[in-house]
Design a protein around this motif. Structure first.
Motif, PDB file in Angstrom:
ATOM      1  N   LEU A   1       0.836  -1.201   0.000  1.00 24.94           N
ATOM      2  CA  LEU A   1       0.000   0.000   0.000  1.00 24.94           C
ATOM      3  C   LEU A   1       0.874   1.255   0.000  1.00 24.94           C
ATOM      4  N   GLY A   2       1.926   1.242   0.799  1.00 27.04           N
ATOM      5  CA  GLY A   2       2.834   2.381   0.837  1.00 27.04           C
ATOM      6  C   GLY A   2       3.563   2.579  -0.482  1.00 27.04           C
ATOM      7  N   ALA A   3       4.068   1.475  -1.051  1.00 29.82           N
ATOM      8  CA  ALA A   3       4.815   1.554  -2.310  1.00 29.82           C
ATOM      9  C   ALA A   3       3.924   2.022  -3.460  1.00 29.82           C
ATOM     10  N   LEU A   4       2.703   1.494  -3.527  1.00 22.72           N
ATOM     11  CA  LEU A   4       1.778   1.866  -4.604  1.00 22.72           C
ATOM     12  C   LEU A   4       1.301   3.308  -4.466  1.00 22.72           C
ATOM     13  N   SER A   5       1.084   3.750  -3.235  1.00 25.29           N
ATOM     14  CA  SER A   5       0.632   5.129  -3.011  1.00 25.29           C
ATOM     15  C   SER A   5       1.709   6.126  -3.447  1.00 25.29           C
ATOM     16  N   SER A   6       2.943   5.845  -3.075  1.00 26.69           N
ATOM     17  CA  SER A   6       4.032   6.750  -3.466  1.00 26.69           C
ATOM     18  C   SER A   6       4.257   6.715  -4.973  1.00 26.69           C
ATOM     19  N   LEU A   7       4.083   5.552  -5.572  1.00 20.01           N
ATOM     20  CA  LEU A   7       4.209   5.431  -7.029  1.00 20.01           C
ATOM     21  C   LEU A   7       3.132   6.257  -7.728  1.00 20.01           C
ATOM     22  N   ALA A   8       1.898   6.181  -7.233  1.00 21.78           N
ATOM     23  CA  ALA A   8       0.784   6.910  -7.842  1.00 21.78           C
ATOM     24  C   ALA A   8       1.028   8.418  -7.791  1.00 21.78           C
ATOM     25  N   ILE A   9       1.503   8.921  -6.662  1.00 17.09           N
ATOM     26  CA  ILE A   9       1.773  10.357  -6.531  1.00 17.09           C
ATOM     27  C   ILE A   9       2.913  10.781  -7.454  1.00 17.09           C
ATOM     28  N   ALA A  10       3.929   9.917  -7.574  1.00 16.05           N
ATOM     29  CA  ALA A  10       5.042  10.228  -8.479  1.00 16.05           C
ATOM     30  C   ALA A  10       4.549  10.355  -9.917  1.00 16.05           C
ATOM     31  N   ARG A  11       3.617   9.480 -10.303  1.00 16.68           N
ATOM     32  CA  ARG A  11       3.029   9.568 -11.647  1.00 16.68           C
ATOM     33  C   ARG A  11       2.246  10.873 -11.806  1.00 16.68           C
ATOM     34  N   LEU A  12       1.473  11.237 -10.783  1.00 22.10           N
ATOM     35  CA  LEU A  12       0.682  12.465 -10.850  1.00 22.10           C
ATOM     36  C   LEU A  12       1.574  13.699 -10.934  1.00 22.10           C
ATOM     37  N   LEU A  13       2.714  13.649 -10.249  1.00 25.22           N
ATOM     38  CA  LEU A  13       3.660  14.764 -10.281  1.00 25.22           C
ATOM     39  C   LEU A  13       4.463  14.801 -11.575  1.00 25.22           C
ATOM     40  N   LYS A  14       4.309  13.752 -12.389  1.00 22.81           N
ATOM     41  CA  LYS A  14       5.050  13.618 -13.645  1.00 22.81           C
ATOM     42  C   LYS A  14       6.555  13.664 -13.394  1.00 22.81           C
ATOM     43  N   ALA A  15       6.976  12.901 -12.387  1.00 21.30           N
ATOM     44  CA  ALA A  15       8.390  12.793 -12.059  1.00 21.30           C
ATOM     45  C   ALA A  15       9.123  12.075 -13.185  1.00 21.30           C
ATOM     46  N   ASN A  16      10.435  12.153 -13.154  1.00 18.85           N
ATOM     47  CA  ASN A  16      11.256  11.517 -14.181  1.00 18.85           C
ATOM     48  C   ASN A  16      10.911  10.040 -14.295  1.00 18.85           C
ATOM     49  N   ASN A  17      10.538   9.609 -15.494  1.00 16.98           N
ATOM     50  CA  ASN A  17      10.055   8.248 -15.679  1.00 16.98           C
ATOM     51  C   ASN A  17      11.123   7.203 -15.399  1.00 16.98           C
ATOM     52  N   THR A  18      12.368   7.478 -15.769  1.00 11.22           N
ATOM     53  CA  THR A  18      13.458   6.536 -15.510  1.00 11.22           C
ATOM     54  C   THR A  18      13.649   6.337 -14.015  1.00 11.22           C
ATOM     55  N   THR A  19      13.573   7.435 -13.270  1.00 12.31           N
ATOM     56  CA  THR A  19      13.702   7.362 -11.818  1.00 12.31           C
ATOM     57  C   THR A  19      12.570   6.556 -11.214  1.00 12.31           C
ATOM     58  N   ILE A  20      11.356   6.763 -11.720  1.00 10.00           N
ATOM     59  CA  ILE A  20      10.201   6.007 -11.230  1.00 10.00           C
ATOM     60  C   ILE A  20      10.380   4.519 -11.486  1.00 10.00           C
ATOM     61  N   GLU A  21      10.816   4.185 -12.712  1.00  8.39           N
ATOM     62  CA  GLU A  21      10.982   2.776 -13.090  1.00  8.39           C
ATOM     63  C   GLU A  21      12.048   2.071 -12.268  1.00  8.39           C
ATOM     64  N   LYS A  22      13.001   2.816 -11.732  1.00  8.14           N
ATOM     65  CA  LYS A  22      14.038   2.230 -10.878  1.00  8.14           C
ATOM     66  C   LYS A  22      13.562   1.991  -9.448  1.00  8.14           C
ATOM     67  N   GLY A  23      12.340   2.439  -9.154  1.00 14.98           N
ATOM     68  CA  GLY A  23      11.795   2.225  -7.822  1.00 14.98           C
ATOM     69  C   GLY A  23      12.187   3.270  -6.806  1.00 14.98           C
ATOM     70  N   VAL A  24      12.810   4.356  -7.281  1.00 14.35           N
ATOM     71  CA  VAL A  24      13.310   5.387  -6.363  1.00 14.35           C
ATOM     72  C   VAL A  24      12.161   6.086  -5.632  1.00 14.35           C
ATOM     73  N   TYR A  25      10.985   6.142  -6.269  1.00 22.82           N
ATOM     74  CA  TYR A  25       9.839   6.777  -5.632  1.00 22.82           C
ATOM     75  C   TYR A  25       8.987   5.789  -4.831  1.00 22.82           C
ATOM     76  N   GLY A  26       9.465   4.566  -4.696  1.00 21.35           N
ATOM     77  CA  GLY A  26       8.647   3.571  -4.009  1.00 21.35           C
ATOM     78  C   GLY A  26       9.119   3.183  -2.623  1.00 21.35           C
ATOM     79  N   TYR A  27      10.445   3.213  -2.381  1.00 21.55           N
ATOM     80  CA  TYR A  27      10.948   2.598  -1.153  1.00 21.55           C
ATOM     81  C   TYR A  27      10.638   3.386   0.112  1.00 21.55           C
ATOM     82  N   ASN A  28      10.606   4.726   0.019  1.00 21.57           N
ATOM     83  CA  ASN A  28      10.253   5.503   1.203  1.00 21.57           C
ATOM     84  C   ASN A  28       8.787   5.277   1.591  1.00 21.57           C
ATOM     85  N   GLY A  29       7.938   5.181   0.595  1.00 23.47           N
ATOM     86  CA  GLY A  29       6.534   4.878   0.867  1.00 23.47           C
ATOM     87  C   GLY A  29       6.354   3.487   1.442  1.00 23.47           C
TER      88      GLY A  29
END
Length: 334
Positions: A61-89
């Protein structure tokens, strides 16, 4: 189906793997398997659901929530795909499931907290990596706001080793130092236990033998440092196999494991520098223990930043000296 796999499944698994600073979906999957097995043990005791101690669902739930917000913020796609926006969540989900009693509002706190970590990551502009700093800020805010959230804390924040397991398991009784070192790696995910830790370490070794070995070394250094300074007045080589032993639970090893995991994957850090990093992180963990503070991954983050800044400063100093020497030579030239 392919879009779902590449845009949700893979970044989520890599986000879980990035808890150990590893860009690997396989490692993330093994971490989730370890948590699922840990949950299955909880099922046999008290039933299971997200609102009933589900570490796996809380992490997802934490990983998916942080991923969803990263998509909404239109963060760098390569960074998102590496999981950088998932581990803190994912860490927010794990921490909430670990420190708070199950309640109907807990899932919403996880979603909100994990979302905040993505916003913090998106706004991060420093050259040094954020590491788990967004998680630390978020979980601290959750604890501070808990007087209004009214989330009941677990009876004890310290994880415990079942006394019957300790007493009846000859490996635990005979090799307490080894168990503590393994648990120190498992505590990267805020959990402990022989089977759990072995699965986590397997995930590390499948990514890289070097990474898996350094994680164990880093955890062991934390344990040895604790023994060297007289931590809890125990001999680390003959740890008392009691359920109250924080050393046995690996609580003083995971920051050493994390700093070793980080530095061994960065270029330009010698084995000596990595060992120094584990000692510094262990010292900060020890200081927090003496002050009665729950520092979580704070010693790792501070140590990692210090090592990176120090290395950069040393490199710049050498560069300036070389330029100064070259300038002097040119002036002396006819």
């Amino acid at each position: 189906m392919s879009k779902l796999y590449h845009e949700i499944v893979m970044p989520t698994l890599k986000g879980v793997g990035q808890i150990a600073l590893i860009n690997s979906a396989l490692t993330g999957a093994l971490f989730l398997i370890a948590l699922l097995i840990h949950d299955s043990l909880e099922i046999s005791k008290s039933g299971w659901a997200l609102s009933n101690g589900g570490y796996t669902l809380a992490t997802l739930l934490g990983a998916l929530s942080s991923l969803a917000i990263a998509r909404l913020l239109k963060a760098n796609n390569t960074t998102i795909e590496k999981g950088v926006y998932g581990y803190n969540g994912a860490l927010v989900g794990l921490a909430c499931a670990t420190f708070f009693e199950p309640s109907g509002s807990l899932k919403f706190v996880i979603i909100a907290g994990a979302s905040c970590t993505s916003i913090l990551m998106y706004c991060w502009r420093w050259k040094t990596p954020a590491f788990t700093f967004p998680f630390l800020i978020t979980i601290a805010a959750i604890f501070l706001l808990n007087q209004w959230l009214n989330l009941p804390l677990t009876p004890t924040i310290l994880a415990s080793v079942e006394s019957n397991e300790v007493a009846n398991n000859p490996y635990i009784s005979a090799y307490p130092f080894l168990l503590s070192a393994l648990n120190g790696v498992g505590q990267v995910l805020f959990q402990q236990g022989l089977l759990f830790s072995v699965i986590v370490i397997t995930g590390l070794y499948l990514h890289s033998t070097k990474v898996g070995t350094w994680a164990i070394v880093g955890s062991s250094m934390g344990l040895l440092f604790g023994g060297f300074v007289g931590w809890l007045e125990v001999n680390v080589l003959t740890l008392s196999a009691s359920s109250s032993s924080a050393l046995l639970q690996g609580l003083f090893g995971f920051n050493g494991a994390l700093i070793a995991l980080a530095l061994c994957q960065f270029k330009g850090y010698s084995n000596t520098m990595i060992l120094i990093g584990t000692v510094v992180a262990s010292a900060l963990t020890w200081l927090g223990y003496l002050l009665g503070l729950t520092l979580l991954t704070f010693p790792f983050v501070v140590t990692a930043w210090a090592m990176i800044i120090s290395k950069t400063a040393i490199r710049l100093t050498r560069f300036k000296r070389q330029n100064h020497s070259m300038t002097s030579v040119k002036k002396l030239a006819p």
